[in-house]
Design a protein around this motif. Structure first.
Motif, PDB file in Angstrom:
ATOM      1  N   PHE A 197       0.826  -1.206   0.000  1.00 15.31           N
ATOM      2  CA  PHE A 197       0.000   0.000   0.000  1.00 15.31           C
ATOM      3  C   PHE A 197       0.861   1.257   0.000  1.00 15.31           C
ATOM      4  CE2 PHE A 197      -2.732   3.157   2.252  1.00 15.31           C
ATOM      5  CZ  PHE A 197      -3.769   3.201   1.326  1.00 15.31           C
ATOM      6  N   ASN A 198       2.036   1.177   0.634  1.00 13.97           N
ATOM      7  CA  ASN A 198       2.957   2.308   0.659  1.00 13.97           C
ATOM      8  C   ASN A 198       3.766   2.450  -0.621  1.00 13.97           C
ATOM      9  OD1 ASN A 198       2.094   2.938   3.201  1.00 13.97           O
ATOM     10  ND2 ASN A 198       3.999   2.455   4.254  1.00 13.97           N
ATOM     11  N   GLY A 199       3.588   1.513  -1.538  1.00 16.70           N
ATOM     12  CA  GLY A 199       4.269   1.606  -2.824  1.00 16.70           C
ATOM     13  C   GLY A 199       5.701   1.124  -2.820  1.00 16.70           C
ATOM     14  N   VAL A 200       6.074   0.269  -1.859  1.00 10.61           N
ATOM     15  CA  VAL A 200       7.439  -0.244  -1.779  1.00 10.61           C
ATOM     16  C   VAL A 200       7.554  -1.508  -2.629  1.00 10.61           C
ATOM     17  CG1 VAL A 200       9.199  -1.167  -0.242  1.00 10.61           C
ATOM     18  CG2 VAL A 200       7.757   0.718   0.513  1.00 10.61           C
ATOM     19  N   LYS A 201       8.518  -1.505  -3.522  1.00 11.22           N
ATOM     20  CA  LYS A 201       8.749  -2.662  -4.370  1.00 11.22           C
ATOM     21  C   LYS A 201       9.875  -3.515  -3.791  1.00 11.22           C
ATOM     22  CE  LYS A 201       7.350  -0.160  -8.555  1.00 11.22           C
ATOM     23  NZ  LYS A 201       7.752   0.287  -9.916  1.00 11.22           N
ATOM     24  N   ASP A 202       9.848  -4.795  -4.100  1.00 13.89           N
ATOM     25  CA  ASP A 202      10.870  -5.742  -3.647  1.00 13.89           C
ATOM     26  C   ASP A 202      11.012  -5.743  -2.129  1.00 13.89           C
ATOM     27  OD1 ASP A 202      11.416  -6.406  -6.302  1.00 13.89           O
ATOM     28  OD2 ASP A 202      12.886  -4.783  -6.477  1.00 13.89           O
ATOM     29  N   PHE A 203       9.878  -5.612  -1.445  1.00 14.95           N
ATOM     30  CA  PHE A 203       9.911  -5.699   0.014  1.00 14.95           C
ATOM     31  C   PHE A 203      10.197  -7.139   0.404  1.00 14.95           C
ATOM     32  CE2 PHE A 203       7.859  -5.830   4.261  1.00 14.95           C
ATOM     33  CZ  PHE A 203       8.543  -4.770   4.850  1.00 14.95           C
ATOM     34  N   PRO A 204      11.137  -7.372   1.345  1.00 15.79           N
ATOM     35  CA  PRO A 204      11.530  -8.743   1.680  1.00 15.79           C
ATOM     36  C   PRO A 204      10.373  -9.558   2.220  1.00 15.79           C
ATOM     37  CG  PRO A 204      12.347  -7.194   3.316  1.00 15.79           C
ATOM     38  CD  PRO A 204      11.833  -6.372   2.181  1.00 15.79           C
ATOM     39  N   SER A 205      10.379 -10.835   1.903  1.00 11.50           N
ATOM     40  CA  SER A 205       9.364 -11.743   2.409  1.00 11.50           C
ATOM     41  C   SER A 205      10.034 -13.054   2.812  1.00 11.50           C
ATOM     42  CB  SER A 205       8.297 -12.008   1.350  1.00 11.50           C
ATOM     43  OG  SER A 205       7.308 -12.896   1.835  1.00 11.50           O
ATOM     44  N   PRO A 206       9.961 -13.468   4.083  1.00 10.79           N
ATOM     45  CA  PRO A 206       9.279 -12.753   5.165  1.00 10.79           C
ATOM     46  C   PRO A 206      10.080 -11.532   5.621  1.00 10.79           C
ATOM     47  CG  PRO A 206      10.366 -14.676   6.047  1.00 10.79           C
ATOM     48  CD  PRO A 206      10.547 -14.750   4.549  1.00 10.79           C
ATOM     49  N   ALA A 207       9.364 -10.510   6.066  1.00 12.50           N
ATOM     50  CA  ALA A 207      10.015  -9.278   6.507  1.00 12.50           C
ATOM     51  C   ALA A 207      10.267  -9.282   7.998  1.00 12.50           C
ATOM     52  CB  ALA A 207       9.158  -8.070   6.132  1.00 12.50           C
ATOM     53  N   LEU A 208       9.358  -9.879   8.755  1.00 14.35           N
ATOM     54  CA  LEU A 208       9.484  -9.895  10.205  1.00 14.35           C
ATOM     55  C   LEU A 208      10.307 -11.086  10.643  1.00 14.35           C
ATOM     56  CD1 LEU A 208       5.796  -9.014  11.089  1.00 14.35           C
ATOM     57  CD2 LEU A 208       7.754  -7.472  11.050  1.00 14.35           C
ATOM     58  N   LYS A 209      11.083 -10.892  11.653  1.00 14.95           N
ATOM     59  CA  LYS A 209      11.948 -11.946  12.170  1.00 14.95           C
ATOM     60  C   LYS A 209      11.131 -12.859  13.051  1.00 14.95           C
ATOM     61  CE  LYS A 209      16.318 -12.540  14.641  1.00 14.95           C
ATOM     62  NZ  LYS A 209      17.392 -11.839  15.397  1.00 14.95           N
ATOM     63  N   LEU A 210      10.580 -13.912  12.409  1.00 10.84           N
ATOM     64  CA  LEU A 210       9.652 -14.785  13.134  1.00 10.84           C
ATOM     65  C   LEU A 210      10.286 -16.115  13.526  1.00 10.84           C
ATOM     66  CD1 LEU A 210       6.487 -14.228  10.944  1.00 10.84           C
ATOM     67  CD2 LEU A 210       7.262 -12.932  12.919  1.00 10.84           C
ATOM     68  N   ALA A 211      11.014 -16.717  12.594  1.00  2.82           N
ATOM     69  CA  ALA A 211      11.488 -18.075  12.813  1.00  2.82           C
ATOM     70  C   ALA A 211      12.452 -18.172  13.992  1.00  2.82           C
ATOM     71  CB  ALA A 211      12.172 -18.594  11.549  1.00  2.82           C
ATOM     72  N   ASN A 212      13.301 -17.159  14.143  1.00  2.00           N
ATOM     73  CA  ASN A 212      14.328 -17.237  15.174  1.00  2.00           C
ATOM     74  C   ASN A 212      14.045 -16.330  16.365  1.00  2.00           C
ATOM     75  OD1 ASN A 212      15.896 -18.981  13.556  1.00  2.00           O
ATOM     76  ND2 ASN A 212      16.687 -17.231  12.391  1.00  2.00           N
ATOM     77  N   ARG A 213      12.797 -15.930  16.511  1.00  2.00           N
ATOM     78  CA  ARG A 213      12.469 -15.038  17.634  1.00  2.00           C
ATOM     79  C   ARG A 213      12.676 -15.786  18.948  1.00  2.00           C
ATOM     80  NH1 ARG A 213       9.477 -10.438  16.080  1.00  2.00           N
ATOM     81  NH2 ARG A 213       8.816 -10.148  18.225  1.00  2.00           N
ATOM     82  N   ASN A 214      13.344 -15.173  19.878  1.00  2.00           N
ATOM     83  CA  ASN A 214      13.571 -15.773  21.186  1.00  2.00           C
ATOM     84  C   ASN A 214      12.249 -15.858  21.933  1.00  2.00           C
ATOM     85  OD1 ASN A 214      14.203 -16.115  24.017  1.00  2.00           O
ATOM     86  ND2 ASN A 214      16.334 -15.685  23.449  1.00  2.00           N
ATOM     87  N   LEU A 215      11.940 -17.042  22.409  1.00  2.00           N
ATOM     88  CA  LEU A 215      10.644 -17.251  23.056  1.00  2.00           C
ATOM     89  C   LEU A 215      10.456 -16.343  24.263  1.00  2.00           C
ATOM     90  CD1 LEU A 215       8.167 -19.057  22.701  1.00  2.00           C
ATOM     91  CD2 LEU A 215       9.159 -20.637  24.364  1.00  2.00           C
ATOM     92  N   GLU A 216      11.551 -16.136  25.016  1.00  2.00           N
ATOM     93  CA  GLU A 216      11.445 -15.291  26.201  1.00  2.00           C
ATOM     94  C   GLU A 216      11.181 -13.847  25.836  1.00  2.00           C
ATOM     95  OE1 GLU A 216      14.960 -15.719  28.416  1.00  2.00           O
ATOM     96  OE2 GLU A 216      14.656 -17.832  28.894  1.00  2.00           O
ATOM     97  N   GLU A 217      11.614 -13.431  24.631  1.00  2.00           N
ATOM     98  CA  GLU A 217      11.523 -12.028  24.256  1.00  2.00           C
ATOM     99  C   GLU A 217      10.173 -11.646  23.704  1.00  2.00           C
ATOM    100  OE1 GLU A 217      13.486  -9.086  20.915  1.00  2.00           O
ATOM    101  OE2 GLU A 217      14.427 -10.994  21.378  1.00  2.00           O
ATOM    102  N   THR A 218       9.553 -12.535  22.908  1.00  2.00           N
ATOM    103  CA  THR A 218       8.395 -12.109  22.148  1.00  2.00           C
ATOM    104  C   THR A 218       7.128 -12.901  22.368  1.00  2.00           C
ATOM    105  OG1 THR A 218       9.005 -13.530  20.295  1.00  2.00           O
ATOM    106  CG2 THR A 218       9.902 -11.301  20.291  1.00  2.00           C
ATOM    107  N   GLU A 219       7.257 -14.139  22.839  1.00  2.00           N
ATOM    108  CA  GLU A 219       6.061 -14.961  22.920  1.00  2.00           C
ATOM    109  C   GLU A 219       5.207 -14.541  24.099  1.00  2.00           C
ATOM    110  OE1 GLU A 219       5.927 -19.419  23.830  1.00  2.00           O
ATOM    111  OE2 GLU A 219       5.858 -19.306  21.657  1.00  2.00           O
ATOM    112  N   VAL A 220       3.943 -14.259  23.864  1.00  2.00           N
ATOM    113  CA  VAL A 220       3.041 -13.824  24.920  1.00  2.00           C
ATOM    114  C   VAL A 220       2.540 -15.028  25.689  1.00  2.00           C
ATOM    115  CG1 VAL A 220       0.906 -12.583  25.415  1.00  2.00           C
ATOM    116  CG2 VAL A 220       2.339 -11.898  23.489  1.00  2.00           C
TER     117      VAL A 220
END
Length: 576
Positions: free
Chosen positions: A272-295
């Motif tokens: 929607f912002n008009g950014v081309k070649d935006f990385p996919s996946p963009a968010l660091k999900l696979a290696n997220r530290n469980l203690e840091e991000t998991e609710v």
């Protein structure tokens, strides 16, 4: 990459941010009209008993007809009684109001203020209800549903057949509108990277004051309360045309553990912002530290439970921000009532009273951007307290009263300056999982100030300047409490209460003034501090421009193609 890095990569001030800020701006205009339209739709015009053209009436010492009395025997003129056949109203100045429609005068004059108090009670109830729902089910659904219901109720108010119906509908409007106004406000800050929050995040405040100025003109042109109230629905009706484009909050999705949905939402934002070649996946999900991000599972099920606001370290933020809102509403409405006593045309007076707010909304933007939130906020609160002391001390007859009037305008300017800092502190201190319910609760408690303000001013009749004494004490106490809060300049928004604890351990203003260091004997605090520092380093690196670390594996070709090209130019053009 982290969420702030991803938002920066997808244009930090792109179409998404423009859309969300536009929605928040229109809704800020609506809330200003909703809260203060009572000044015009419920104004009491000059009136006297309806006794016929050839009958005299008792007069006051100022040679004006008594408003609520007529002679028992017009010939003898020695005894009076309450009006028996209604009233005649002078509609030349204010036109048709609910007061003239339903005879809300004399023994019923308290009903005017009661209707406003009931509406504000609805706003208070709606703030906490919408906060809980938005933190559990998301920002987008409650906004859309609330807008639809609000517009229906708003139009219905204009057709109210009697006072009771009017009050009930306005109460419901207060409840529903908080569900439409509060989540987009939170969403606006959640889609802004830290360096843009102070500037862009204050747009709703500026629109609030502009809305009041526009409303004075509309009230001057349309002096029929039914037509006027119907016209007041215009901002939300306009928003209905593009509210469907509003995205869900990526931060909220991540806080709920909905990582795949968060990634899809981030990709839509970039597109929607008009950014081309935006990385996919963009968010660091696979290696997220469980203690840091998991609710925690329990937290996910309860969403933003209000009980979590009273657990450390969020408890301190809840109590202090609630007192800040009480202080703001108490002092703001106290000064608003003072400036409303200026002699002259009421429409012009209202316009000028609103105009003084505009520079107060804009000036703090640049101050907060340079010095952070807390130091300016404390300075403003102390200055407003000193100004109120001057109002108490200065005699009424100095310079024909103009000195006190000037001090009152200055005091209102100062307290409005505090709004930006208080609002920013709310959005940057509450953890993501509790942000909406936390802001809703703080604003709920803040309504106490707006309700108490007219009562305190009334008590001035018995204890001179009591209202300003209490307002002064409230401002000074708020300044002292702020010393306990952490500074949020150049920090990332806390996602969990653990992140908030890190801010308290390392960024608390009182500790910094004492030049003390946070404790490092606790291993968990030390580990969490390292993780928070890592987030901040990634954010700072992202501020300087994308690099290999913040891109989470994006190669140099992508960096050179997008990081230094169109996006960099866009970001430079939109610096404020």
């Amino acid at each position: 990459m982290e969420i702030d890095a991803a938002l920066s990569r997808a244009k930090p001030l792109g179409r998404t941010q423009v859309l969300v800020s536009t929605i928040s701006g229109f809704l800020a205009v609506e809330i200003s009209w909703l809260i203060l339209s009572v000044v015009f739709i419920a104004e009491t015009p000059l009136h006297h008993c309806d006794v016929g053209a050839n009958t005299t009436l008792p007069e006051t010492e100022d040679n004006v007809y008594e408003s609520c009395e007529e002679f028992v025997d017009p010939e003898w003129k020695n005894e009076t009684m309450a009006c028996s056949d209604g009233w005649n109203y002078d509609t030349e100045l204010y036109g048709r109001s609910i007061v003239s429609d339903w005879d809300l005068v004399c023994d019923k004059d308290s009903l005017v203020g009661l209707s406003q108090s009931i509406m504000l009670a609805g706003c208070a109830l709606g703030a906490i209800m919408s906060g809980t729902i938005a933190d559990k089910y998301g920002r987008r659904p409650i906004t859309i549903v609330s807008l639809v219901i609000f517009n229906i109720l708003g139009i219905a108010v204009s057709f109210s057949p009697n006072y009771v119906t009017f009050v009930i509908l306005r109460f419901l409007i207060g409840i529903v509108f908080r569900g439409a106004q509060l989540p987009p406000m939170v969403l606006l800050f959640e889609y802004l990277i830290p360096k843009h929050r102070a500037i862009v995040g204050n747009i709703p405040g500026v629109m609030f004051s502009l809305g009041l100025m526009v409303m004075s003109g509309l009230a001057y042109l349309i002096r029929d309360w039914r037509q006027f109230h119907a016209l007041l629905m215009a901002p939300t009706i306009i928003v209905m045309g593009f509210i469907w484009l509003q995205p869900e909050s990526v931060r909220w999705l991540l806080s709920q553990g909905k990582y795949e949905e968060a990634e899809k939402c981030m990709q839509k934002v970039a597109k929607f912002n008009g950014v081309k070649d935006f990385p996919s996946p963009a968010l660091k999900l696979a290696n997220r530290n469980l203690e840091e991000t998991e609710v925690d599972t329990k937290d996910k099920k309860s969403g933003g439970s209000i009980t979590q606001l009273f657990k450390p370290p969020t408890l301190a933020v809840t109590l202090i921000t609630s007192w800040l809102w009480i202080t703001y509403t108490l002092v703001y409405f106290g000064f608003a009532l003072t400036t409303g006593t200026l002699a002259g045309d009421p429409y012009l007076n209202f316009f000028l009273s609103s105009l003084v707010e505009l520079p107060a909304r804009i000036a703090p933007l640049f101050i907060i951007k340079r010095f952070g939130t807390l130091i300016p906020l404390i300075s403003i609160l102390v200055s407003s307290g000193v100004c109120m002391i001057a109002i108490i001390v200065v005699p009424d007859d100095v310079a024909d009263g103009w000195l006190k009037t000037s001090l009152a305008l200055l005091g209102k300017f100062l307290i409005v300056c505090a709004f930006s800092a208080i609002n920013l502190a709310n959005t940057e201190l509450f953890p993501t999982t509790l942000r909406t319910v936390g802001m809703g609760f703080a604003q709920l408690i803040g309504n106490v100030g707006s309700i108490l303000s007219p009562i305190l001013i009334y008590l001035d009749k018995f204890v001179p300047d009591l209202s300003f004494m209490i307002m002064t004490a409230s401002a000074f106490l708020a300044a002292i409490f702020c010393l306990y809060l952490p500074e949020t300049k150049n920090t990332v928004q806390p996602e969990t209460p653990e992140d908030l604890q890190i801010l308290f351990d390392s960024k608390r203003l009182f500790s910094r003034l004492r030049k003390t260091q946070p404790p490092h004997d606790d291993v968990s605090i030390s580990n969490n501090q390292s993780k928070m520092d890592e987030k901040l380093q990634k954010y700072k690196a992202n501020e300087e421009g994308p690099n290999e670390n913040t891109m989470n594996g994006i190669n140099d070709e992508h960096i050179n193609k997008e990081g230094g090209g169109e996006n960099a130019g866009f970001e430079e053009d939109t610096q404020m």
